[in-house]
Write a protein that holds these residues in place. Structure first.
Motif, short mmCIF file in Angstrom:
data_model
loop_
_atom_site.label_atom_id
_atom_site.label_comp_id
_atom_site.label_asym_id
_atom_site.label_seq_id
_atom_site.Cartn_x
_atom_site.Cartn_y
_atom_site.Cartn_z
N LYS A 174 0.83 -1.21 0.00
CA LYS A 174 0.00 0.00 0.00
C LYS A 174 0.86 1.26 0.00
O LYS A 174 0.52 2.26 -0.64
N ALA A 175 1.99 1.21 0.71
CA ALA A 175 2.89 2.37 0.74
C ALA A 175 3.45 2.65 -0.65
O ALA A 175 3.76 3.79 -0.99
N ALA A 176 3.55 1.59 -1.46
CA ALA A 176 4.03 1.75 -2.84
C ALA A 176 2.88 1.99 -3.82
O ALA A 176 3.11 2.00 -5.04
N ASN A 177 1.66 2.18 -3.30
CA ASN A 177 0.47 2.43 -4.12
C ASN A 177 0.20 1.31 -5.12
O ASN A 177 -0.19 1.54 -6.27
N ILE A 178 0.39 0.08 -4.66
CA ILE A 178 0.15 -1.09 -5.52
C ILE A 178 -1.21 -1.69 -5.17
O ILE A 178 -1.42 -2.14 -4.04
N PRO A 179 -2.15 -1.71 -6.11
CA PRO A 179 -3.45 -2.32 -5.84
C PRO A 179 -3.32 -3.83 -5.63
O PRO A 179 -2.52 -4.49 -6.29
N THR A 220 -7.58 -4.28 -2.21
CA THR A 220 -8.17 -3.20 -3.02
C THR A 220 -9.44 -3.69 -3.70
O THR A 220 -10.45 -2.98 -3.75
#
Length: 252
Positions: A174-179, A220
């Motif tokens: 999530k910190a890397a914005n990966i769904p 997500t």
């Protein structure tokens, strides 16, 4: 120091940071980035084969046939195995672009207990061009002989992070914005509705219980696979393969 018998267990492999690769074919495919500590050959194998090809990369110890058979995992062992150092992959390794230069995508297995499923998923992820895989601490050991055989050597070709905590993995992704798209029998999305052209993580849960409540709460998207008649669910490795190859289809 370690003993060969120690490497027959997950605990022993984790403590030593080593694992065994058995058989001529699999040994020949060990990538150069892996350090081979040594080869071990049975007396019968050594008498019938030229070991110089192995000694070019590491020393080769010859042991009695009965001892080799007690260490081997196969019913009819060929008589040769390699002791390899594990590579301590990190999440950063998994987020490198795919081999074809496209955005990375990751397979994540949560509490997968069946070596056949884990091996098949790793093999499929490697074939699909995934950038890496994650297996939580509740999953079986990816370096067990059964997984290595089921994956047909793909464990050595795919960067894999193991023994990770589910929540820790979610926090990093999530910190890397990966769904995170999790396979779920009551999901509200189909795989064909999702964008697999960009970076994502495909999550597959336990064979009997599916993903955990923690995973379901933090994913997500919950993804269901369309099924007809009264079929309740698909095998974990089949479900994961369908998701991975939807990414292949979209990226063609």
């Amino acid at each position: 120091m370690f003993s060969l018998k120690q490497l027959k267990t997950k605990k022993g492999r984790d403590e030593a940071g080593l694992f065994l690769v058995e058989g001529e074919k699999f040994i020949a495919e060990i990538p150069m980035r892996y350090v081979i500590m040594q080869y071990v050959a049975s007396k019968r194998y050594a008498d019938a084969h030229d070991l110089s090809v192995y000694r070019e990369r590491a020393r080769c110890e010859i042991i009695r046939d009965s001892l080799f058979e007690s260490l081997a995992d196969t019913v009819t062992p060929q008589g040769i195995m390699a002791i390899c150092e594990k590579i301590p992959y990190t999440f950063d390794n998994l987020l490198q672009p795919c081999a074809n230069g496209l955005p990375p995508f990751i397979l994540m297995g949560e509490n997968l207990n069946d070596p056949g499923n884990v091996g098949t998923l790793i093999r499929t992820a490697a074939a699909a061009g995934a950038s890496g895989a994650i297996f939580t601490s509740g999953s079986c050991d990816v370096f067990s002989p059964k997984v290595l055989r089921s994956a047909a050597g793909a464990v050595l070709r795919l960067p894999i992070v193991t023994n990770t905590n589910t929540e820790e993995a979610f926090d990093i992704l999530k910190a890397a914005n990966i769904p995170i798209h999790a396979a779920h029998p009551r999901g509200n999305a189909l795989p064909y509705d999702l964008n697999f052209r960009e970076t994502f993580c495909a999550l597959i849960g336990n064979e009997s219980h599916g993903i955990s409540e923690i995973a379901a709460a933090h994913a997500t998207t919950l993804v269901r696979l369309p099924m007809t008649n009264s079929t309740e669910s698909l095998n974990a490795s089949v479900a994961g393969s369908i998701l991975l190859y939807e990414a292949v289809r979209q990226r063609q």
